[in-house]
Design a protein around this motif. Sequence first.
Motif, PDB file in Angstrom:
ATOM      1  N   GLN A   1      47.686  30.814  41.447  1.00 48.99           N
ATOM      2  CA  GLN A   1      46.338  30.493  41.924  1.00 48.99           C
ATOM      3  C   GLN A   1      45.493  31.754  42.081  1.00 48.99           C
ATOM      4  O   GLN A   1      44.322  31.783  41.718  1.00 48.99           O
ATOM      5  N   GLU A   2      46.113  32.802  42.652  1.00 48.20           N
ATOM      6  CA  GLU A   2      45.385  34.064  42.814  1.00 48.20           C
ATOM      7  C   GLU A   2      45.000  34.644  41.454  1.00 48.20           C
ATOM      8  O   GLU A   2      43.891  35.145  41.270  1.00 48.20           O
ATOM      9  N   THR A   3      45.934  34.559  40.518  1.00 52.08           N
ATOM     10  CA  THR A   3      45.625  35.060  39.167  1.00 52.08           C
ATOM     11  C   THR A   3      44.497  34.258  38.545  1.00 52.08           C
ATOM     12  O   THR A   3      43.573  34.825  37.927  1.00 52.08           O
ATOM     13  N   ALA A   4      44.549  32.929  38.716  1.00 49.94           N
ATOM     14  CA  ALA A   4      43.491  32.087  38.165  1.00 49.94           C
ATOM     15  C   ALA A   4      42.144  32.403  38.812  1.00 49.94           C
ATOM     16  O   ALA A   4      41.107  32.429  38.137  1.00 49.94           O
ATOM     17  N   GLN A   5      42.162  32.648  40.126  1.00 51.01           N
ATOM     18  CA  GLN A   5      40.910  32.996  40.810  1.00 51.01           C
ATOM     19  C   GLN A   5      40.354  34.312  40.291  1.00 51.01           C
ATOM     20  O   GLN A   5      39.145  34.443  40.084  1.00 51.01           O
ATOM     21  N   ARG A   6      41.256  35.290  40.102  1.00 50.86           N
ATOM     22  CA  ARG A   6      40.793  36.569  39.562  1.00 50.86           C
ATOM     23  C   ARG A   6      40.219  36.404  38.161  1.00 50.86           C
ATOM     24  O   ARG A   6      39.197  37.005  37.818  1.00 50.86           O
ATOM     25  N   GLU A   7      40.889  35.581  37.362  1.00 51.31           N
ATOM     26  CA  GLU A   7      40.395  35.362  36.002  1.00 51.31           C
ATOM     27  C   GLU A   7      39.047  34.656  36.023  1.00 51.31           C
ATOM     28  O   GLU A   7      38.156  34.988  35.231  1.00 51.31           O
ATOM     29  N   ARG A   8      38.893  33.677  36.916  1.00 48.54           N
ATOM     30  CA  ARG A   8      37.592  32.994  37.019  1.00 48.54           C
ATOM     31  C   ARG A   8      36.513  33.953  37.462  1.00 48.54           C
ATOM     32  O   ARG A   8      35.392  33.935  36.937  1.00 48.54           O
TER      33      ARG A   8
END
Length: 332
Positions: free
Chosen positions: A228-235
């Motif tokens: 989730q953190e990685t996805a947030q960073r990517e977003r």
Amino acid sequence: MPDEPGLTVDSEPADVSAGTAGSGGTALDAVAEELYGVLPDEFVAERDAAAARARESGERELAKAIGRLRRPTRAAWLANLLARHRREQLDGLLGLATGLADAQRTLDGAALRRLSSTRHQLVAAMAREAGRLAMEAGDPAAESVLRDLQGILEAALARPDIAAQVRSGRLTRTVSYTGFGPDADPDARPVPAPRADAPPLRAVRVDAEPAGAEHADRERAQQERAQQETAQRERAERERRERALAEAEAEEEAAREQQQAAEDARDAALEERDAARDRVAELTAELEAARDRDRAAAAAAREADATAKAAARAAGAAAARTTRARARLDED
């Protein structure tokens, strides 16, 4: 801004340069076909030269259309190389899109894993081939550019409109797809993976969860949080890139408008200058003709004056002879 979730644009938007209707469209197609085959660093100079030639030929609308052609990013240029020089292999790769879409919609996990493996292999192979083509063209591609090209090919497999742009050989932007392909069919049921026959299990009484279950749950939770953190960073990074893209597009559009206004003003000034020069030429010709008439009239006036003076002298001499004759007559 991207028009679908999961699709990000890392450079200027695509303007896959199709010609307009009529003969101008055919001319624009020919120019675009040539331009999108040159090296990216040579594109702007070649485009401006082509626009200048069209303007000098009096084709102002064609010149404007050529001026609006966008320079491809380096990754887009690599995709164009594949479309121009490896068409059969590119079509083979993009042909996987139908199978991937079917497997995704029907939740056929085994087919999806098999096709995904093939897709990754072919995308990597096509990127390596594009790198060889770039080397042969005299403009070697960096690893980061080859990764961007893989993102373009992945996006083309997920989106038919991107695939059409890649096939055109006139792609101008770098795109990447971060989704998971088409939406699944809501009525579909997962297709179970084939399993080898196993011996029947003996009944086992389970009084509690295995000792490591709690630890495994914690690890899964940690992995989910990390994802989730990685996805947030990517977003967040995608949004930052989108904002930067929007700002760059606005600046480019303003610069294009200023360029067009300046070119229109220049064209108008050149037309006015040419008209003035034509008028000067006309007036100069009229002045020269008037001078010729003045010289001819002056010569005629001089000749008439000489004739008049000669006539006056002749008349005077005749009058003198008349006087002498009369005097002689009177003497008799």
